[in-house]
Design a protein around this motif. Structure first.
Motif, short mmCIF file in Angstrom:
data_model
loop_
_atom_site.label_atom_id
_atom_site.label_comp_id
_atom_site.label_asym_id
_atom_site.label_seq_id
_atom_site.Cartn_x
_atom_site.Cartn_y
_atom_site.Cartn_z
N ILE A 106 -3.65 -7.53 10.20
CA ILE A 106 -5.12 -7.01 9.44
C ILE A 106 -5.28 -5.37 10.20
N LEU A 107 -4.88 -5.67 11.62
CA LEU A 107 -5.02 -4.13 12.15
C LEU A 107 -3.98 -3.08 11.51
N ASN A 108 -2.80 -3.89 11.22
CA ASN A 108 -1.67 -3.01 10.69
C ASN A 108 -2.19 -2.32 9.32
N VAL A 109 -2.81 -3.46 8.64
CA VAL A 109 -3.36 -2.89 7.08
C VAL A 109 -4.12 -1.77 7.46
N VAL A 110 -4.92 -1.96 8.18
CA VAL A 110 -6.19 -0.77 8.54
C VAL A 110 -5.40 0.63 9.05
N LEU B 147 -2.00 6.63 5.71
CA LEU B 147 -2.15 7.21 3.99
C LEU B 147 -2.77 8.02 3.67
N LEU B 148 -4.12 7.93 4.27
CA LEU B 148 -4.96 8.67 3.84
C LEU B 148 -4.52 10.37 4.13
N TYR B 149 -3.95 10.50 5.05
CA TYR B 149 -3.55 11.78 5.48
C TYR B 149 -1.93 11.99 5.06
N MET C 245 0.86 -1.14 -0.06
CA MET C 245 -0.04 -0.20 0.03
C MET C 245 0.82 1.42 0.05
N MET C 246 1.97 1.27 0.68
CA MET C 246 2.69 2.68 0.89
C MET C 246 3.61 2.49 -0.32
N LYS D 248 3.33 8.44 6.97
CA LYS D 248 3.71 7.19 6.58
C LYS D 248 3.91 6.27 8.00
N TYR D 249 4.03 6.91 9.03
CA TYR D 249 4.56 6.08 10.38
C TYR D 249 3.30 5.75 11.30
N SER D 250 2.30 5.74 10.75
CA SER D 250 1.13 5.38 11.68
C SER D 250 1.20 4.00 12.20
#
Lengths: 388, 185
Positions: free
Chosen positions: A342-346, A352-354, A177-178, A357-359
């Protein structure tokens, strides 16, 4: 022109093939030396200086042993098993970018050939395909031996590999995704500056990936398929001679390939800090072609240094941690890693919406806080008074 | 005879690849049905999936080829092999080949054949033609194109299919769940 590119590519592929085999061979030596170091022993030191010829002596021994096929075994599948294990182990190194690119001049035009077997735009999926096939060698061999312990070992290996493959894939999706690409080279190129290495942006994904690759390689603490105390020798109980050698060898190749992927996907691949400055200086002082090639050689060296560190890490863990119990292994895979991935993906997607990158650190921090509080809340055990 | 020879002379490298792959595919597929041992049957089916992936690559659908390998050869067939290995621990049982099952398989196979012939006839009436105005796009079938299509034009069927998978997964978990008081094994 095309022919020259083909020849250079062919040489690169052959060299990668040879290096993979060489590193796997010397991993066996390194493993014994590391084990000896960790257990305060000396390790192999008889064959050649510092025991350096030990792997060759081992291989010679393997080849000259009797090649035994049990009479009740299904003969062709018995032979096919180690072949499949070896084949799938060797196939996956094709898409690893080992370095920048080799430059050569042809009719006063500079051509760059990437130091990589093949560059395909579905590189990550290719890895998954090959990894998911790796289990066939074990299953076919285990079943064909016509031995209960082999079959049980094979089934354990298969269920373990399938379970951890899911978490492995999910932890990679955050990286995809990144990057927005499935090609390994573009994932590596995305990590050009030091603080954009995926280890800094995806700490949780890295831990999940690392643990799952231990499980995929059947290394301790996940080496239940060949757990001696319960299963004699696991899926290769009936194997002898070089067929057994191939199984063991495939494990070391897998270890090399997964170290390479860990370094490529999370540790910047062949990038190192101040890489552009160094290559600029080299090109200025040595000329565009020679300077570029020297810079490429440097990137290859850096990449192999990272790979060797991870191979050492694999061995370090093997000689430090004990084995899991099988239900613990399954619980860890299905109830911890898959939900976490899965939590990591979410969370990564939300970040990434905002354009942040480090969320992924958010989950890591919450987990650390939870761990610390749970340790703090556990009642302290009274120290047992020493009787004198 | 000369016609066949001429046909082979007109083929390009891709054509030869296609012919070779198709031959291997057909042999593997026949092997699935004729193998006596279910394990060999499953292995032949895996080989068939590989050949199909080869066909996908010939059609420039790399993503589909990789996913075919991962999902079918890598996951589903492993589970098949798993189950069959457990079954095979017992003695070979031939009882499943009664006359009734043979009749049923003939009926099902015949129906499938009729359906295939109908579809083939209906399709061959309208052969798609490549118009020179729409040039060949080498990016067709790659991941980016496929993703764009799936998430724009085909978003509803895509989401419905994923809901279907979720339902199947929940159902499998429900069926496999141990109820209170059940034996462990």
């Amino acid at each position: 022109m095309d022919v020259t590119v083909l020849i250079v590519k062919g040489i690169i592929i052959l060299v990668i093939f040879g290096i993979t085999l060489l590193i796997a061979t010397y991993s066996t030596y390194a493993e014994r030396k590391v084990a000896a170091f960790l257990q305060d022993r000396i390790g192999p030191n008889r064959a050649g200086p510092w025991g350096l010829l030990q792997p060759i002596a081992d291989a010679g021994k393997m080849f000259f042993k009797e090649d035994f096929i049990p009479s009740q075994a299904s003969k062709w599948l018995f032979i096919l098993g180690p072949c499949l294990a070896m084949l799938t182990a060797l196939m996956s190194s094709a898409v690893i970018p080992f370095g920048d690119s080799i430059r050569f001049a042809w009719n006063k035009v500079n051509y760059d050939v990437a130091v990589q077997g093949i560059e395909i735009n579905i590189g990550v999926l290719y890895i998954f395909g090959v990894v998911s096939l790796g289990v066939y060698g074990v299953m076919v061999g285990g079943w064909a031996s016509n031995n209960k312990f082999s079959l049980l070992g094979a089934i354990r290996a298969a269920s373990q590999n399938i379970s951890y493959e899911i978490a492995l894939g999910l932890s990679l999706i955050a990286i995809l995704m990144m990057t927005g690409s499935l090609s390994v080279r573009s994932i590596v190129n995305e990590q050009a500056s030091f603080f954009e290495w995926n280890i800094f942006t995806q700490p949780l994904g890295f831990i999940i990936f690392l643990t799952c690759s231990f499980a995929e390689c059947n290394r301790t603490p996940f080496d239940l398929p060949e757990c001696e105390t319960e299963l004699v020798g696991g899926y290769h109980t009936e194997y002898s001679s070089m067929k057994l050698g191939f199984y063991l060898f495939a494990e070391y190749i897998n270890m090399f390939v997964s170290s390479a992927f860990i370094s490529a996907l999370y540790f910047g691949g062949f990038h190192y800090p101040f890489m552009n400055e160094v290559s600029g200086l080299l090109e200025k002082s040595l000329g565009v072609v020679a300077g570029h090639n020297v810079a490429t050689a440097l990137t290859v060296v850096v990449f192999f240094a990272k790979i060797f560190f991870f191979i050492f890490f694999f061995m370090w863990v093997r000689w430090t941690l004990p084995r899991f119990r099988y239900d613990q292994l399954m619980n860890l895979g299905w109830k911890t890693f898959i939900p976490l991935a899965i939590l990591n993906v979410v969370v990564t997607g939300a970040g990434l919406l905002y354009n942040f990158k480090y969320s992924s650190w958010l989950i890591a921090i919450v987990m650390i806080v939870l761990a610390v509080t749970s340790i703090a809340r556990t009642p302290k055990r009274e120290p047992i008074p020493q009787k004198i | 005879m000369t016609e066949t020879l001429n046909f082979f002379k007109t083929l390009t490298g891709t054509g030869y690849l296609f012919l070779g792959l198709t031959t291997v595919t057909l042999f593997c597929a026949i092997g699935v049905v004729t193998a006596r041992n279910p394990i060999y049957s499953v292995l032949a089916l895996i080989a068939t999936f590989f050949c199909l992936s080869g066909h996908y690559i010939l059609l420039n659908a790399q993503f589909l080829a990789a996913v075919n390998i991962i999902v079918y050869a890598g996951a589903i067939m492993v589970l098949f092999l798993f189950t069959i290995m457990f079954l095979n621990l017992r003695k070979e049982d031939e009882e499943s080949k009664t006359n009734l099952t043979k009749m049923a398989s003939v009926v099902v196979g015949g129906l499938l054949m009729v359906m295939l012939i109908t579809i083939f006839r209906a399709k061959s009436a309208q052969v798609p033609t490549v118009s020179p105005n729409s040039p060949f796009d080498s990016r067709t079938g790659l991941v980016e194109q496929l993703g764009n299509l799936l998430y724009s034009d085909y978003i509803l069927p895509f989401e419905l299919a994923s809901v279907l998978f979720l339902v199947a997964m929940v159902g499998a978990v429900m069926l496999g769940k141990r109820e209170a008081g059940d034996r462990h094994f």
